[in-house]
Enzyme design. Structure first.
Site, PDB file in Angstrom:
ATOM      1  N   PRO A  88       0.818  -1.225   0.000  1.00  0.00           N
ATOM      2  CA  PRO A  88       0.000   0.000   0.000  1.00  0.00           C
ATOM      3  C   PRO A  88       0.848   1.270   0.000  1.00  0.00           C
ATOM      4  O   PRO A  88       0.322   2.357  -0.191  1.00  0.00           O
ATOM      5  CB  PRO A  88      -0.829  -0.123   1.283  1.00  0.00           C
ATOM      6  CG  PRO A  88      -0.139  -1.126   2.125  1.00  0.00           C
ATOM      7  CD  PRO A  88       0.655  -2.011   1.215  1.00  0.00           C
ATOM      8  N   GLU A 115       2.781  -7.921   8.608  1.00  0.00           N
ATOM      9  CA  GLU A 115       2.914  -6.458   8.679  1.00  0.00           C
ATOM     10  C   GLU A 115       3.843  -5.910   7.599  1.00  0.00           C
ATOM     11  O   GLU A 115       4.071  -4.711   7.523  1.00  0.00           O
ATOM     12  CB  GLU A 115       3.442  -6.039  10.058  1.00  0.00           C
ATOM     13  CG  GLU A 115       2.493  -6.318  11.197  1.00  0.00           C
ATOM     14  CD  GLU A 115       1.129  -5.667  10.983  1.00  0.00           C
ATOM     15  OE1 GLU A 115       1.092  -4.445  10.765  1.00  0.00           O
ATOM     16  OE2 GLU A 115       0.112  -6.390  11.027  1.00  0.00           O
ATOM     17  N   ARG A 153      -3.424  -7.403 -20.391  1.00  0.00           N
ATOM     18  CA  ARG A 153      -4.330  -6.826 -21.406  1.00  0.00           C
ATOM     19  C   ARG A 153      -3.595  -5.888 -22.352  1.00  0.00           C
ATOM     20  O   ARG A 153      -4.037  -5.641 -23.461  1.00  0.00           O
ATOM     21  CB  ARG A 153      -5.441  -5.988 -20.775  1.00  0.00           C
ATOM     22  CG  ARG A 153      -6.256  -6.545 -19.745  1.00  0.00           C
ATOM     23  CD  ARG A 153      -7.249  -5.533 -19.212  1.00  0.00           C
ATOM     24  NE  ARG A 153      -8.048  -4.879 -20.235  1.00  0.00           N
ATOM     25  CZ  ARG A 153      -9.156  -5.377 -20.765  1.00  0.00           C
ATOM     26  NH1 ARG A 153      -9.599  -6.536 -20.379  1.00  0.00           N
ATOM     27  NH2 ARG A 153      -9.811  -4.702 -21.690  1.00  0.00           N
ATOM     28  N   ASP A 168     -10.054   0.804 -24.060  1.00  0.00           N
ATOM     29  CA  ASP A 168     -10.349   0.691 -22.630  1.00  0.00           C
ATOM     30  C   ASP A 168     -10.514   2.081 -22.023  1.00  0.00           C
ATOM     31  O   ASP A 168      -9.910   3.040 -22.499  1.00  0.00           O
ATOM     32  CB  ASP A 168      -9.170   0.027 -21.888  1.00  0.00           C
ATOM     33  CG  ASP A 168      -9.224  -1.490 -21.961  1.00  0.00           C
ATOM     34  OD1 ASP A 168     -10.270  -2.029 -22.334  1.00  0.00           O
ATOM     35  OD2 ASP A 168      -8.201  -2.108 -21.636  1.00  0.00           O
TER      36      ASP A 168
HETATM   37  N1  ADE Z   1      -0.920  -5.128   0.166  1.00  0.00           N
HETATM   38  C1  ADE Z   1      -1.788  -4.674   1.106  1.00  0.00           C
HETATM   39  N2  ADE Z   1      -2.478  -3.630   0.651  1.00  0.00           N
HETATM   40  C2  ADE Z   1      -2.066  -3.410  -0.623  1.00  0.00           C
HETATM   41  C3  ADE Z   1      -2.397  -2.457  -1.618  1.00  0.00           C
HETATM   42  N3  ADE Z   1      -3.315  -1.515  -1.411  1.00  0.00           N
HETATM   43  N4  ADE Z   1      -1.759  -2.527  -2.790  1.00  0.00           N
HETATM   44  C4  ADE Z   1      -0.820  -3.456  -3.004  1.00  0.00           C
HETATM   45  N5  ADE Z   1      -0.446  -4.376  -2.108  1.00  0.00           N
HETATM   46  C5  ADE Z   1      -1.066  -4.363  -0.916  1.00  0.00           C
END
Ligand code: ADE
Length: 261
Positions: A88, A115, A153, A168
């Site tokens: 993330p 984590e 794709r 797309d």
């Molecule tokens: N792992 C946990 N959350 C994620 C996300 N939003 N994008 C990519 N990998 C992740």
């Protein structure tokens, strides 16, 4: 394109490979996925792939040794491979990033769990850190599938119709035009007449216009960023004039407050 996927849950990918466009891309050797179980590289009686974080805190961290060993094995087999860590904290995936990744010969995807991974792996081995959006999911596997799908794709030959990827949503910074199929009438609503006309020029014009309308209504931020073509500007100005005509012809109701009051 080769995809090497490092995960502790290889089975999560089983049905992903077995359906639709991804399945066809594998059968026609456009993509070649290899799943690598990180646990196969773990040492010790328990084959642990995680451990407690130094400094304390909740949760567990993926140990560096097994990840490094798995990465080194892939790099030996495919030295040109680029390493993607799904997290993330990465750059948020968009259509342009998918297109850029699609020209790589080989991608190694690290699917984190717990984590996160020991930061030394990130520093030493990761070329791109990619997020699929500003939210946290329980592991990198779903994110890896999203990236693989979006990238595949974009590889020429993957989609039946050579133009499909170009049409797309986002490929031209616009959302895709509205689409209809049979029946011509459904729950009292008819398919727009122009789509039945056989007039390809008129159909194309209608498509550009509906793509613009949708983008304006659903994602005005995309429209504001886009380098508009002369014909797109013409269409937008035409609407402005239409809207102006409508609003000018409305007399203010005496009970309405005046704007700004
Ligand atoms: N792992 C946990 N959350 C994620 C996300 N939003 N994008 C990519 N990998 C992740």
């Amino acid at each position: 394109m080769n995809f090497f996927i490092l995960t502790i849950f290889p089975e999560l990918f089983d049905s992903f490979w077995e359906h639709g466009i991804i399945y066809r891309a594998i059968k026609s050797h456009i993509i070649n996925p290899t799943i690598i179980n990180i646990r196969d590289f773990a040492e010790g009686r328990h084959k642990a792939v995680d451990d407690r974080p130094f400094g304390g805190g909740c949760g567990m961290v993926m140990k560096p040794e097994s990840l490094a060993a798995a990465i080194k094995k892939v790099k030996k087999q495919a030295p040109e491979t680029k390493t993607v860590f799904l997290s993330p904290q990465g750059r948020i995936l968009n259509q342009q990033m998918a297109a850029e990744l699609s020209i790589c010969d080989s991608l190694l995807m690290i699917c984190g769990r717990y984590e996160g991974i020991d930061d030394r792996i990130y520093q030493e081995y990761v070329d791109f850190e990619v997020s699929i959006g500003d939210y946290v999911i329980t592991g990198g596997e779903l994110a890896a599938m999203v990236v693989i799908d979006a990238v595949t794709r974009q590889i020429p030959g993957t989609l039946g119709n050579a133009d499909s990827a170009g049409q797309d949503s986002f490929s031209d910074a616009l959302l895709k035009h509205a689409q209809f199929t049979r029946p011509r009438e459904f729950e009292g609503q008819n398919v727009p007449e122009v789509l039945l006309s056989g007039n390809h020029q008129a159909i194309e014009k209608w498509r550009v216009e509906t793509a613009l309308i949708r983008t304006f209504l659903k994602r005005p931020d995309l429209l504001a960023q886009k380098q508009l073509s002369a014909s797109e500007i013409f269409i937008l100005k035409k609407w402005c004039l239409e809207l102006e005509k409508i609003t000018k012809n409305q007399s203010l109701c005496c009970s309405d407050p005046l704007p700004g009051c």
